[in-house]
Design an enzyme around this catalytic site. Structure first.
Site, PDB file in Angstrom:
ATOM      1  N   HIS A  65     -20.409  57.077   7.274  1.00 60.31           N
ATOM      2  CA  HIS A  65     -19.320  57.275   8.008  1.00 60.31           C
ATOM      3  C   HIS A  65     -18.697  56.291   8.585  1.00 60.31           C
ATOM      4  CE1 HIS A  65     -21.716  61.393   9.183  1.00 60.31           C
ATOM      5  NE2 HIS A  65     -20.772  61.860   8.703  1.00 60.31           N
ATOM      6  N   LYS A 109     -21.787  75.787  12.382  1.00 62.42           N
ATOM      7  CA  LYS A 109     -22.706  74.781  12.086  1.00 62.42           C
ATOM      8  C   LYS A 109     -23.702  74.421  12.810  1.00 62.42           C
ATOM      9  CE  LYS A 109     -22.168  70.630   8.775  1.00 62.42           C
ATOM     10  NZ  LYS A 109     -21.448  69.813   8.353  1.00 62.42           N
ATOM     11  N   SER A 150     -25.938  63.161   6.756  1.00 62.36           N
ATOM     12  CA  SER A 150     -26.708  63.230   8.025  1.00 62.36           C
ATOM     13  C   SER A 150     -28.101  63.732   7.783  1.00 62.36           C
ATOM     14  CB  SER A 150     -25.996  63.778   8.912  1.00 62.36           C
ATOM     15  OG  SER A 150     -24.561  63.211   9.210  1.00 62.36           O
TER      16      SER A 150
HETATM   17  P1  ADP Z   1     -18.396  67.903   8.756  1.00 64.49           P
HETATM   18  O1  ADP Z   1     -19.337  68.918   9.328  1.00 64.49           O
HETATM   19  O2  ADP Z   1     -17.021  68.034   9.428  1.00 64.49           O
HETATM   20  O3  ADP Z   1     -18.220  67.823   7.212  1.00 64.49           O
HETATM   21  P2  ADP Z   1     -19.874  65.342   8.719  1.00 64.49           P
HETATM   22  O4  ADP Z   1     -20.234  64.447   9.778  1.00 64.49           O
HETATM   23  O5  ADP Z   1     -20.814  65.747   7.734  1.00 64.49           O
HETATM   24  O6  ADP Z   1     -18.765  66.561   9.190  1.00 64.49           O
HETATM   25  O7  ADP Z   1     -18.834  64.547   7.691  1.00 64.49           O
HETATM   26  C1  ADP Z   1     -17.568  63.803   8.304  1.00 64.49           C
HETATM   27  C2  ADP Z   1     -16.592  63.348   7.024  1.00 64.49           C
HETATM   28  O8  ADP Z   1     -17.304  62.185   6.559  1.00 64.49           O
HETATM   29  C3  ADP Z   1     -16.499  64.266   5.783  1.00 64.49           C
HETATM   30  O9  ADP Z   1     -15.470  64.084   5.422  1.00 64.49           O
HETATM   31  C4  ADP Z   1     -17.609  63.822   4.990  1.00 64.49           C
HETATM   32  O10 ADP Z   1     -17.314  64.056   3.421  1.00 64.49           O
HETATM   33  C5  ADP Z   1     -17.486  62.403   5.170  1.00 64.49           C
HETATM   34  N1  ADP Z   1     -18.877  61.784   4.704  1.00 64.49           N
HETATM   35  C6  ADP Z   1     -20.073  61.929   5.383  1.00 64.49           C
HETATM   36  N2  ADP Z   1     -20.916  61.344   4.667  1.00 64.49           N
HETATM   37  C7  ADP Z   1     -20.193  60.294   3.920  1.00 64.49           C
HETATM   38  C8  ADP Z   1     -20.528  59.351   3.078  1.00 64.49           C
HETATM   39  N3  ADP Z   1     -22.007  58.959   3.042  1.00 64.49           N
HETATM   40  N4  ADP Z   1     -19.734  58.541   2.480  1.00 64.49           N
HETATM   41  C9  ADP Z   1     -18.301  58.928   2.558  1.00 64.49           C
HETATM   42  N5  ADP Z   1     -18.045  59.992   3.395  1.00 64.49           N
HETATM   43  C10 ADP Z   1     -19.016  60.744   3.993  1.00 64.49           C
END
Ligand code: ADP
Length: 162
Positions: free
Chosen positions: A21, A45, A134
């Protein structure tokens, strides 16, 4: 805040925030003047960390950036509506593998219906980050595996064993 400032929203569950992130956030800051890390509370979620804890993690990360560049907020509503309320021009998201694309494509379709003037800007995960999620971090952490290379340093002390 100046009106000509380019503001973007980076919405997510951040359960917890990872180095994946943060990489997206850093890259977004090369394009936008200000990024709001938005904890989007998704009732569909299930989350591991309560909103309060996730916000504390996001604030700890935001504090590592230059003052005024990154702020933190949360919403129970639509991220596009939140973006409108802040005068933001874009939503930032990250893409790892194909399932991310399919998921984001669906979100994009919905967001376009709500307000097609708010762009979605996607950053491809760097090679060393594409496996970071995560979920993986929580699994490793619960099994006492060292995750210090996967999570921002300031977040490590805020993770709690279940
Ligand atoms: P959500 O539930 O909205 O998907 P997340 O916290 O899982 O929330 O992810 C937020 C954003 O960050 C999403 O667009 C996800 O694809 C992106 N993301 C999560 N982990 C990574 C990573 N390791 N590299 C790049 N983008 C990521």
């Amino acid at each position: 805040m100046e009106t000509n400032m380019k503001i973007a929203i980076y919405p997510g569950s951040f359960d917890p925030i990872t180095n994946g992130h943060v990489d997206i956030l850093q890259r977004a800051l090369t394009i936008f003047d200000h990024v709001i890390l938005l904890l989007a509370v998704n009732p569909n979620k299930q989350s591991s960390y309560p909103v309060k804890d996730r916000l504390a993690m996001l604030r700890a990360v935001a504090n590592t950036f230059l003052s005024g560049k990154v702020t933190v907020d949360h919403t129970n509503g639509l991220t596009v509506r939140y973006a409108e309320s802040k005068g933001a021009i874009a939503l930032v998201r990250g893409l790892r593998a194909v399932p991310d694309f399919e998921y984001e494509h669906e979100i994009y379709a919905g967001n376009q219906i709500i307000n097609s003037n708010i762009e979605m800007v996607f950053f491809m995960a760097k090679n060393n980050h594409e496996m970071i999620s995560s979920t993986l971090i929580k699994q490793l952490y619960q099994s006492d595996v060292d995750i210090s290379a996967l999570v921002p340093k300031v977040v490590l002390p805020l993770l709690k064993k279940k």
